[in-house]
Design a protein around this motif. Structure first.
Motif, mmCIF file in Angstrom:
data_model
loop_
_atom_site.group_PDB
_atom_site.id
_atom_site.type_symbol
_atom_site.label_atom_id
_atom_site.label_comp_id
_atom_site.label_asym_id
_atom_site.label_seq_id
_atom_site.Cartn_x
_atom_site.Cartn_y
_atom_site.Cartn_z
ATOM 1 N N GLY A 105 62.053 28.757 14.236
ATOM 2 C CA GLY A 105 61.300 30.098 14.087
ATOM 3 C C GLY A 105 60.788 30.560 15.430
ATOM 4 N N GLY A 106 60.745 29.879 16.216
ATOM 5 C CA GLY A 106 60.105 30.202 17.647
ATOM 6 C C GLY A 106 61.144 31.235 18.445
ATOM 7 N N CYS A 107 60.749 31.430 19.366
ATOM 8 C CA CYS A 107 61.762 32.573 20.397
ATOM 9 C C CYS A 107 62.973 31.639 20.784
ATOM 10 N N ILE A 108 62.866 30.360 21.126
ATOM 11 C CA ILE A 108 64.047 29.685 21.543
ATOM 12 C C ILE A 108 64.425 28.631 20.414
ATOM 13 N N GLY A 109 63.471 27.686 20.060
ATOM 14 C CA GLY A 109 63.891 26.603 19.077
ATOM 15 C C GLY A 109 62.695 26.410 18.004
ATOM 16 N N SER A 110 61.582 25.660 18.410
ATOM 17 C CA SER A 110 60.700 25.534 17.462
ATOM 18 C C SER A 110 59.409 26.564 17.386
ATOM 19 N N THR A 111 58.565 26.458 16.609
ATOM 20 C CA THR A 111 57.484 27.231 16.629
ATOM 21 C C THR A 111 56.521 26.861 17.685
ATOM 22 N N PHE A 112 56.349 25.375 18.209
ATOM 23 C CA PHE A 112 55.817 25.168 19.051
ATOM 24 C C PHE A 112 56.164 25.690 20.295
ATOM 25 N N ASP A 113 55.862 26.833 20.829
ATOM 26 C CA ASP A 113 56.666 27.566 21.999
ATOM 27 C C ASP A 113 55.627 28.819 22.037
ATOM 28 N N SER A 114 55.095 28.904 23.134
ATOM 29 C CA SER A 114 54.168 30.218 23.512
ATOM 30 C C SER A 114 55.006 31.359 23.644
ATOM 31 N N CYS A 115 56.172 31.255 23.929
ATOM 32 C CA CYS A 115 57.354 32.381 24.041
ATOM 33 C C CYS A 115 57.122 33.163 24.893
ATOM 34 N N LYS A 116 56.291 33.239 25.781
ATOM 35 C CA LYS A 116 55.861 34.017 26.858
ATOM 36 C C LYS A 116 54.961 33.269 27.907
ATOM 37 N N ASN A 117 54.985 33.779 29.304
ATOM 38 C CA ASN A 117 54.175 33.347 30.142
ATOM 39 C C ASN A 117 52.733 33.480 29.523
ATOM 40 N N ILE A 118 51.848 32.344 29.998
ATOM 41 C CA ILE A 118 50.312 32.399 29.723
ATOM 42 C C ILE A 118 49.914 32.308 31.353
ATOM 43 N N ALA A 119 49.416 33.750 31.569
ATOM 44 C CA ALA A 119 48.529 33.738 32.700
ATOM 45 C C ALA A 119 47.265 33.264 33.029
ATOM 46 N N ARG A 120 46.940 32.981 34.344
ATOM 47 C CA ARG A 120 45.849 32.198 34.699
ATOM 48 C C ARG A 120 44.654 32.831 34.049
#
Length: 151
Positions: A105-120
């Motif tokens: 259900g995540g953006c690519i495979g698993s839900t354990f995925d932030s699905c985007k860049n996490i900035a500093r």
């Protein structure tokens, strides 16, 4: 009558799996992180902070993820905090499919995925509610990896 019973069973299974696999993940802005950090005491050494499993924080720096292995209890929220000079993207192993954590259900495979860049200065959190050993990586630099052990 049989079709009605089958329809009820199918809808029941769909309902069960949708709510069973639902995961809570959020992205926090830097201002929110500073408020969260004020509510919890911070150790003076950055290296020792993530080593304490009770804090449930994995820090990403220019050297990679720290700690490289974090043990938590099932149902624990782990926060991935970006302290590096570049963005990170936390994702379940294996790159590029991101399917090691057994939910979809995540953006690519698993839900354990932030699905985007996490900035500093920002962070992303995930609830680990399935017992096991779960490897992850930085999708932007897949050689940077870590492991969450859920007991």
């Amino acid at each position: 009558f049989i079709y009605l019973v089958l329809a009820v069973i199918v809808y029941g299974l769909i309902y069960y799996f949708i709510f069973k696999q639902k995961r809570d993940y959020t992205t926090s802005a830097p201002q929110e992180n500073s408020q969260a950090n004020q509510s919890a005491p911070q150790p003076t050494s950055q290296a020792s902070a993530p080593e304490t499993a009770s804090e449930n924080v994995v820090t990403y720096t220019n050297s990679g993820f720290s700690p490289s292995v974090l043990k938590v209890k099932a149902g624990t929220t782990v926060t991935f905090a970006n302290k590096a000079s570049d963005s990170m993207w936390v994702a379940s192993a294996i790159h590029p499919t991101h399917r090691s954590y057994p939910t979809t259900g995540g953006c690519i495979g698993s839900t354990f995925d932030s699905c985007k860049n996490i900035a500093r200065g920002s962070s992303w959190a995930f609830i680990f509610d399935i017992k096991g050993t779960w490897k992850y990586h930085n999708h932007l630099d897949p050689k940077e990896t870590g492991t969450i052990v859920v007991e």
